[in-house]
Design an enzyme around this catalytic site. Structure first.
Site, PDB file in Angstrom:
ATOM      1  N   ASP A  16       0.857  -1.185   0.000  1.00 29.22           N
ATOM      2  CA  ASP A  16       0.000   0.000   0.000  1.00 29.22           C
ATOM      3  C   ASP A  16       0.898   1.243   0.000  1.00 29.22           C
ATOM      4  O   ASP A  16       1.711   1.412   0.902  1.00 29.22           O
ATOM      5  CB  ASP A  16      -0.856  -0.058   1.277  1.00 29.22           C
ATOM      6  CG  ASP A  16      -1.812   1.107   1.410  1.00 29.22           C
ATOM      7  OD1 ASP A  16      -1.666   2.121   0.689  1.00 29.22           O
ATOM      8  OD2 ASP A  16      -2.715   1.006   2.264  1.00 29.22           O
ATOM      9  N   ILE A  17       0.707   2.092  -0.968  1.00 29.35           N
ATOM     10  CA  ILE A  17       1.556   3.280  -1.121  1.00 29.35           C
ATOM     11  C   ILE A  17       1.488   4.193   0.108  1.00 29.35           C
ATOM     12  O   ILE A  17       2.468   4.835   0.469  1.00 29.35           O
ATOM     13  CB  ILE A  17       1.171   4.052  -2.415  1.00 29.35           C
ATOM     14  CG1 ILE A  17       2.200   5.139  -2.747  1.00 29.35           C
ATOM     15  CG2 ILE A  17      -0.203   4.684  -2.330  1.00 29.35           C
ATOM     16  CD1 ILE A  17       3.347   4.674  -3.550  1.00 29.35           C
ATOM     17  N   GLY A  38      -9.196   5.302  -5.951  1.00 23.34           N
ATOM     18  CA  GLY A  38      -7.926   4.591  -6.077  1.00 23.34           C
ATOM     19  C   GLY A  38      -6.862   5.130  -5.138  1.00 23.34           C
ATOM     20  O   GLY A  38      -7.115   5.405  -3.957  1.00 23.34           O
ATOM     21  N   ASP A  40      -5.425   7.993  -5.081  1.00 28.63           N
ATOM     22  CA  ASP A  40      -5.712   9.357  -4.665  1.00 28.63           C
ATOM     23  C   ASP A  40      -6.597   9.374  -3.410  1.00 28.63           C
ATOM     24  O   ASP A  40      -6.278  10.037  -2.408  1.00 28.63           O
ATOM     25  CB  ASP A  40      -6.410  10.057  -5.840  1.00 28.63           C
ATOM     26  CG  ASP A  40      -6.319  11.560  -5.778  1.00 28.63           C
ATOM     27  OD1 ASP A  40      -6.476  12.115  -4.676  1.00 28.63           O
ATOM     28  OD2 ASP A  40      -6.112  12.173  -6.823  1.00 28.63           O
ATOM     29  N   SER A 123      -1.650   5.356 -13.844  1.00 35.26           N
ATOM     30  CA  SER A 123      -2.546   5.187 -15.018  1.00 35.26           C
ATOM     31  C   SER A 123      -3.104   3.782 -15.216  1.00 35.26           C
ATOM     32  O   SER A 123      -3.867   3.566 -16.163  1.00 35.26           O
ATOM     33  CB  SER A 123      -1.874   5.628 -16.332  1.00 35.26           C
ATOM     34  OG  SER A 123      -1.826   7.033 -16.440  1.00 35.26           O
TER      35      SER A 123
HETATM   36  P1  ADP Z   1      -5.047   6.058 -12.371  1.00 38.94           P
HETATM   37  O1  ADP Z   1      -6.265   6.955 -12.373  1.00 38.94           O
HETATM   38  O2  ADP Z   1      -3.765   6.799 -12.659  1.00 38.94           O
HETATM   39  O3  ADP Z   1      -5.236   4.855 -13.237  1.00 38.94           O
HETATM   40  P2  ADP Z   1      -5.653   4.595  -9.868  1.00 38.94           P
HETATM   41  O4  ADP Z   1      -5.459   5.130  -8.502  1.00 38.94           O
HETATM   42  O5  ADP Z   1      -7.032   4.334 -10.336  1.00 38.94           O
HETATM   43  O6  ADP Z   1      -4.866   5.617 -10.834  1.00 38.94           O
HETATM   44  O7  ADP Z   1      -4.819   3.244 -10.009  1.00 38.94           O
HETATM   45  C1  ADP Z   1      -3.428   3.177 -10.194  1.00 38.94           C
HETATM   46  C2  ADP Z   1      -2.900   1.837  -9.705  1.00 38.94           C
HETATM   47  O8  ADP Z   1      -2.744   1.888  -8.282  1.00 38.94           O
HETATM   48  C3  ADP Z   1      -3.805   0.655  -9.968  1.00 38.94           C
HETATM   49  O9  ADP Z   1      -2.996  -0.397 -10.469  1.00 38.94           O
HETATM   50  C4  ADP Z   1      -4.399   0.318  -8.596  1.00 38.94           C
HETATM   51  O10 ADP Z   1      -4.638  -1.068  -8.454  1.00 38.94           O
HETATM   52  C5  ADP Z   1      -3.285   0.734  -7.681  1.00 38.94           C
HETATM   53  N1  ADP Z   1      -3.669   1.094  -6.281  1.00 38.94           N
HETATM   54  C6  ADP Z   1      -4.894   1.377  -5.771  1.00 38.94           C
HETATM   55  N2  ADP Z   1      -4.802   1.678  -4.456  1.00 38.94           N
HETATM   56  C7  ADP Z   1      -3.484   1.574  -4.117  1.00 38.94           C
HETATM   57  C8  ADP Z   1      -2.741   1.733  -2.907  1.00 38.94           C
HETATM   58  N3  ADP Z   1      -3.318   2.084  -1.765  1.00 38.94           N
HETATM   59  N4  ADP Z   1      -1.384   1.542  -2.938  1.00 38.94           N
HETATM   60  C9  ADP Z   1      -0.772   1.212  -4.102  1.00 38.94           C
HETATM   61  N5  ADP Z   1      -1.415   1.041  -5.270  1.00 38.94           N
HETATM   62  C10 ADP Z   1      -2.758   1.207  -5.275  1.00 38.94           C
END
Ligand code: ADP
Length: 180
Positions: A16-17, A38, A40, A123
């Site tokens: 998890d970021i 997501g 954000d 993305s």
């Molecule tokens: P975008 O709009 O740029 O596509 P998203 O946030 O919808 O961005 O998704 C980008 C990637 O991050 C996806 O592969 C998603 O599975 C992943 N993701 C979602 N939540 C987290 C998190 N908490 N930590 C890391 N990666 C995540």
């Protein structure tokens, strides 16, 4: 998985970021910088309202660029909000724009004196970029940047789930073999 690039390293982890302890974490933002789902949504939830407050003052960010804010309650010192492309068919400049979002983020980190940075897979969620392609672009952009800018000591890619992690492992093996 971990590889070295000069005196620096690229790490791939599943996780998890929002929980990363690098100097900066990168948000997969949109052009408004006003939040979304997501990554954000997760960053604003975990970091608290001070991040969105600063985003509002900045007033947006063009696709392919990035902006830096405070990190609120997160462990990281700064959040870098990068705007990747919405994927259409790969023939509308998406690869260049995606690489540019990574480079802009690295530049912001470096000029702020930060040495470590964690990226999500920009993305590949709501913006529908095929992850195998996006992984190669992301990793090449990081490797190329690090070859000329040793100030960035660690670039960590934080992949959400086993499938995303495996896609990045395959892409990193190719990039480090020079098959690109
Ligand atoms: P975008 O709009 O740029 O596509 P998203 O946030 O919808 O961005 O998704 C980008 C990637 O991050 C996806 O592969 C998603 O599975 C992943 N993701 C979602 N939540 C987290 C998190 N908490 N930590 C890391 N990666 C995540």
């Amino acid at each position: 998985m971990e590889v070295t690039v000069g005196t620096s390293r690229i790490e791939l982890v599943e996780g998890d970021i929002t929980r990363q302890d690098t100097d900066a974490i990168v948000n997969a933002a949109n052009t408004t910088l006003l939040g979304g789902g997501g990554v954000d949504g997760a960053i604003h939830r975990a970091g608290g309202p001070s991040i969105l407050e600063e985003c509002r003052k900045i007033g947006g960010c063009p696709t392919g660029e990035a902006r830096i804010t405070n990190a609120g309650r997160l462990k990281a010192k700064k959040v870098i909000h990068a705007v990747g492309p919405v994927y259409r068919d790969g023939r509308h400049g998406e690869p260049d724009v995606l690489a540019s979002a990574y480079r802009s983020s690295l530049d912001l980190a470096r000029t702020a004196g930060l040495k470590s940075i964690s990226f999500p897979s920009i993305s590949t969620g709501a913006y529908r970029y095929p992850i195998d392609e996006a992984a190669g672009i992301a990793l090449r952009a990081a490797r190329d940047y690090m070859e000329s800018r040793p100030e960035i000591e660690l670039v960590r890619f934080v992949l959400f789930g086993q499938q995303a992690y495996q896609a990045y492992v395959r892409a990193l093996q190719q990039v480090m073999r020079g098959e690109d």
